[in-house]
Design an enzyme around this catalytic site. Structure first.
Site, PDB file in Angstrom:
ATOM      1  NE  ARG A 180      -2.870   1.749  -0.930  1.00 20.04           N
ATOM      2  CZ  ARG A 180      -3.365   1.260  -2.004  1.00 20.04           C
ATOM      3  NH1 ARG A 180      -3.886   0.246  -2.189  1.00 20.04           N
ATOM      4  NH2 ARG A 180      -3.034   1.837  -3.075  1.00 20.04           N
ATOM      5  CE  LYS A 190       0.258  28.724  -4.178  1.00 13.95           C
ATOM      6  NZ  LYS A 190      -1.028  29.308  -5.097  1.00 13.95           N
ATOM      7  CE  LYS A 228       6.055  34.140  -3.176  1.00 13.20           C
ATOM      8  NZ  LYS A 228       5.286  33.138  -2.936  1.00 13.20           N
ATOM      9  CD  GLU A 267       4.097  38.017  -5.904  1.00 11.73           C
ATOM     10  OE1 GLU A 267       4.457  36.838  -5.893  1.00 11.73           O
ATOM     11  OE2 GLU A 267       3.511  38.790  -5.436  1.00 11.73           O
ATOM     12  CG  ASP A 296       1.002  38.021  -8.520  1.00 10.51           C
ATOM     13  OD1 ASP A 296       0.819  36.879  -8.513  1.00 10.51           O
ATOM     14  OD2 ASP A 296       0.565  38.971  -7.485  1.00 10.51           O
TER      15      ASP A 296
END
Lengths: 285, 285, 285, 285, 285, 285
Positions: free
Chosen positions: C99, C134, C166, C199, C220
């Site tokens: 599994r 992510k 960012k 960004e 972005d």
């Protein structure tokens, strides 16, 4: 040799993890999987070798297919150009593990080399060079082994395998008979299998420690004259140890005071690395 | 400061485990539980401080009740006698954690100090001192921070956050255009977020690397004259880095060749410790 | 292939520990020790395979006597009914490890498969599909490899091997020239071996970033029209990256704007598993 | 909620280590130490929330000074724009921990959301939706909790807390009465505190399992008609479970066959993430 | 046999680390590296053997070159003088690992032995001896296996693989129908794969538990007379278990009440070790 | 008290992990989150308490909100009915941690209790009761502390903090002067901070060991008469230790032979647990 169960291996795992991280980008880009190679580790500066087990283990953890064949033994002296070890195996694995293996070997050989220098300096006196707990964090087992490879002897490994009563412990006990009381307290609590050492700074304390049955008396930062006198006071009732700022230039005079042991922090806290480099060639062994 | 997630803390745990083992026999024998004490860490040799976080963490792991109050910041220069930090808390915990905390602070300050010496030596040139991967196994995060505290700049952290194509990688690629091919291979595999550096030994390779678009070109063990010529060839198309056996006596001449970066293994592989000692007193703060 | 030192292996150990716990009650009850068996892993849905190393490692950890023989390579496409791998060894071990091995192979093949779909969609444009952070917690190394197996390219691995400034970082810097200041701050602190990406959301920021020397400029959530204009402004001074809600239906138009990179979170955060099943037979191979 | 002792925390540690590595270069470069900030996590797609504990733990591990205040509870439905949680604390720590916290929350909410869809689909039937062992490696505790938050019920956690005799176990037992023998073997070895389930494919096996005293009988990939007949045969002597390729479009008809449980691998192996984003602002809460 | 994935191996690693520490000083001093030896483990007191896997694993971890050859199987009875196992390999490794291997074997055989005594005592009754959670911390997997080797059966492994509602849980639920409510609450939350057991002290509770559908009813510290009556009330609707201070002298009478299971904490919390010693000889096997 | 750095805490983590697994199903089902409770740990059999730190740590690891307030100290004797400790905090956490905390406390108190019995038995003689390495695997630190709490003294902790030359080491050295050679070899290799003990079986060996400067001489399985004679031979030149099958019935006669130490394996390998139970009540403290 390195004989502890787990500590030194855990350190080497940390070292490999920090160096390799999520993968050796350069090697993975430029070396095809399956390429075989050989390597030779050669001394670029003279010294006493230590750390062969550590280097071997590091390479084995990177890839059990790398064969690491020492050409000298821990404790051997090498001259510039001497071959320390030969390697063969997957080219990727040798290149990925090389730096960690060399970092270990160079540093530990550095410790063995400086130890050997101290040992040579006091040749013919009855004294013995011992290390301290001023080791590199995480490398104590390996560095203590390196001291032995350099011809030195080990002091206690850490806080749990020996009693060493220092000024701060004596201050906490307090009283005129604090040396006596501290020794008794240690006997009461510590396993009977470890010796009790006490650090003293005055001749009165030397006498008190000897009477109280200290197994080892450490003369802390005493002048050579004072240590001679202290030795006379002890009169073989205990092992004597000189400690404090010992340097290569001063160690022989200290040894000639007749102390049994001379502990030297510099063996492990400031040893320059021995230069060892890897030459690498494609192809099978 | 030390900012990694887990590595440096794991190293400090190993260091404490190896020193404390099954318990500090001496302290447990001689200091009653509940005794409070204070301590002062004082510089006994001059240097640049690094490792305050590491020392604080070590003491906190021994006992969160120990308060560690730095009196300087990482990167500050100290003279003999300057107070580095003050401690207060349970006497047992201070004595048990003292050695590991000092070992960290002394070694890391040693790295910061030697870095500062190299940085000072090249003041006014446009060059920057950078470290290497010749760090103490397990201590890379801490030693890289110490280099920054000494005014140096960091090279890549390890094998996974930068590409550095060395002679062995080039040999494995082979061919007359191996520099070009190696750079292309790295671009293909490595994240676009890391730069590609190549180590070269001839002026022809310098030219090839610049044309092939290397981000950084390392001049490996070139003479100063050759590096000057190499810099003219590169003509700002890439960052240039001098590497190989750099010493305090030779670094300024190297900087004056006009290279951008000078990498110095000795910052981390052979830095002598700064001497820092703890004085200890019973009682509350 | 999976090349990191320790992370992905630690994840697989966690996975086995959570599944096997104190032992596989069913298998221990019904299969006598010593029973040998073989197995065949077959694709039940089409896809691109990834995770063969992970599956092999999982089975090896359960029992080194299980032989796992891949019949395809990571990155190969499989149709329904294609054999992915063959196994032989102790029946108990195959059933106990099955599994976890399949869970790894199915999920990682899912990531490779969706990546391949995005890559196919933009064929012939000059753009490259890249992943994001992510990823599934704990599986980053494995999923980043799966993206490469699907024909994609990796963005930075994590927070320590690339700079990506960012909006929140810019907001914290503040001021009209915050893009310029942020890039300079990153150059000062980060190793010179990593690139600096920023960004941006406006064309003015695009221009500022290019002038300030950003290595990579991320557009972005810009419209395709705006990205075309942004690309003209950058004029090859930096690598350009499109980011934000990219879907299979929209990716080709984005690629046709001329951006260099298109980052797609969905590669790793929402990839459906490829269905792979194990058929099992008693007896030796 | 997540209640296991150690597994899920170890997974989160792995996730943070892989993301943060030796430090968040961007944040360390651009955000001064000591800067405070707040954040709001907002749903960008509708769904059922799960993973609040996991997100909270991840942020706490990065920095115990980050306050994480959920505004909904695990199991609550959210619409686009709903606030899921608020954060306040050191800006550096929020930015460094953000991605891992969101990755956990988005994936686990994805599992809860798809579970809730299956549960809604069978409303009013007597059936219950249960999960499988097809979970993301390392995330089983968290995903099993997410299934509960979505209104589903858990099947056994792993191989050691339940007996589930499958075709391969039956094949290994062999013989005409293999179902009977397998059940007896399991009773003999497994703790009496776990139930014995057997997977069957024919009506004859259904009858045999019921007579042999199986606690649970799994109908493996049977048609709905066949399951109805199987249910009649069992006649409440055991719990019945439907299994095999269950989809949202087919689940209601399956439920209407009268089975007690329907196990759905897709709950955990292919759930798309819920989109949740963090908005960030400097300053104190 | 021991079949769990990781727990018991972690325990053995802890045991070796605590015993070996930084190295076996005596053996390293007195036995040259390379010396080969053989050993024979012999029973010095009669008993039932358990722990052969654990002893083998401990020796393998010390040195994979040590061959450990059991001459009996777990579960076998031995008389004084019977050979339990033979060893051969490096003399240093045998001496260093001996104590840990013997400590495991002696203790686990102690558990198997006392279990066998209880099992023998109730021979011919229909009852079964089961263990409890009163195991030695860290050794649960090994001790549960030892109980099986002694002929006993295992109760639930821990808190997550079975429901056992005790007086404290009932008190927290409260109300006249607290047994009914507690059973229902457990059904709602726990996987359907685990059974629900409830501990009762009165005959009214026995009746309520049986009606509420408890799978197992534990008679807590009831007299034998009361248990007979309780069994009549249950009338096979549930499994019955006697619990509380069971001793070798009292167990048969308890079994004769007709209960299905008798749980005995003393199997694991107070079992005296079986005496097994190692004789050692230099030379090859 | 327990003072080691990491070992005993690691053991307790293993113990909690094995018991709690993926969560306490019963408590989670029946006790609402937020319910508060108190508990009282009471002795059900007389004994000497040890393990309060261990129990406190176990509960703290389950939930730092549980307050554990000892009402006695380690080393105190308790009678039936005496309160050992009080608890208050979340009901779930108390119930989940109870068993592990009690298992620790009962076993360690068992060790302290049997130790106290041996100590009482030899009251007034000059001998001291010491432990051995026959401890429960993983619990050495805790059991060694329990021996001290019972009034005994510790032998060496493990293989690295003392030298104990046994028959097998002597056999490997060989020769008529093997005792002398073994002692010399140990002095050469072991830190000077540990004592050298040798196990002897004949009076000739006793004499040889004393002359060779053994610090401690262990009389292995000698008759009391022989030990008296051996003591006369040693004549205070070394510490003497009796060893081998010492029982409560025989220990006083052994002590009266005049030996300094009597080592008793039964202190740790076969100590029955002290019975301590927890009574539990809902509500705040």
């Amino acid at each position: 040799m390195t004989e502890g169960y787990a500590g030194w291996k855990a350190l080497i795992d940390l070292a490999l993890a920090e160096d390799i991280g999520s993968g050796d980008l350069t090697t993975l880009s430029t070396i095809p999987a399956g390429t075989m190679a050989t390597g030779v580790m050669t001394a670029k500066s003279p010294g006493v070798i230590s750390g062969l087990d550590a280097a071997a283990y590091a390479l084995w953890r990177v890839d059990p297919c790398v064969e690491f064949t020492p050409k000298v033994q821990d404790g051997d002296s090498v001259a510039v150009g001497d071959v320390v070890a030969e390697l063969s195996g997957p080219a990727r694995s040798i290149l990925t593990g090389e730096r960690t293996a060399l970092n270990l070997l160079q540093r530990l050989s550095g410790v063995a080399t400086i130890t050997a220098q101290f040992v040579a300096e006091i040749a013919g006196t009855g004294a013995t060079i011992v290390d301290t707990r001023k080791t590199t964090p995480g490398l104590r087992e390996l560095e203590k082994a390196a001291v032995r490879h350099g011809g030195g002897h080990n002091h206690r490994f850490g806080l749990s395998d020996g009693v060493l009563i220092k000024d701060n412990h004596l201050a906490a006990i307090g009283g005129a008979d604090r040396v006596t009381k501290a020794i008794a307290a240690a006997r009461l609590r510590a396993p009977h299998t470890v010796r009790v050492e006490v650090e003293v700074t005055t001749l009165a304390e030397v006498e008190e420690a000897a009477i109280a049955g200290a197994d080892i008396i450490m003369f802390d930062n005493m002048s050579n004259e004072m240590m001679k006198e202290a030795g006379r006071i002890v009169a073989k009732r205990a092992i004597t140890e000189a400690s404090g700022g010992v340097r290569l230039e001063t160690v022989r005079k200290i040894a000639e005071t007749g102390v049994d042991l001379i502990s030297v922090g510099a063996l492990t806290h400031s040893a320059p690395s021995v230069d060892i480099s890897l030459t690498f060639a494609l192809g099978d062994n």
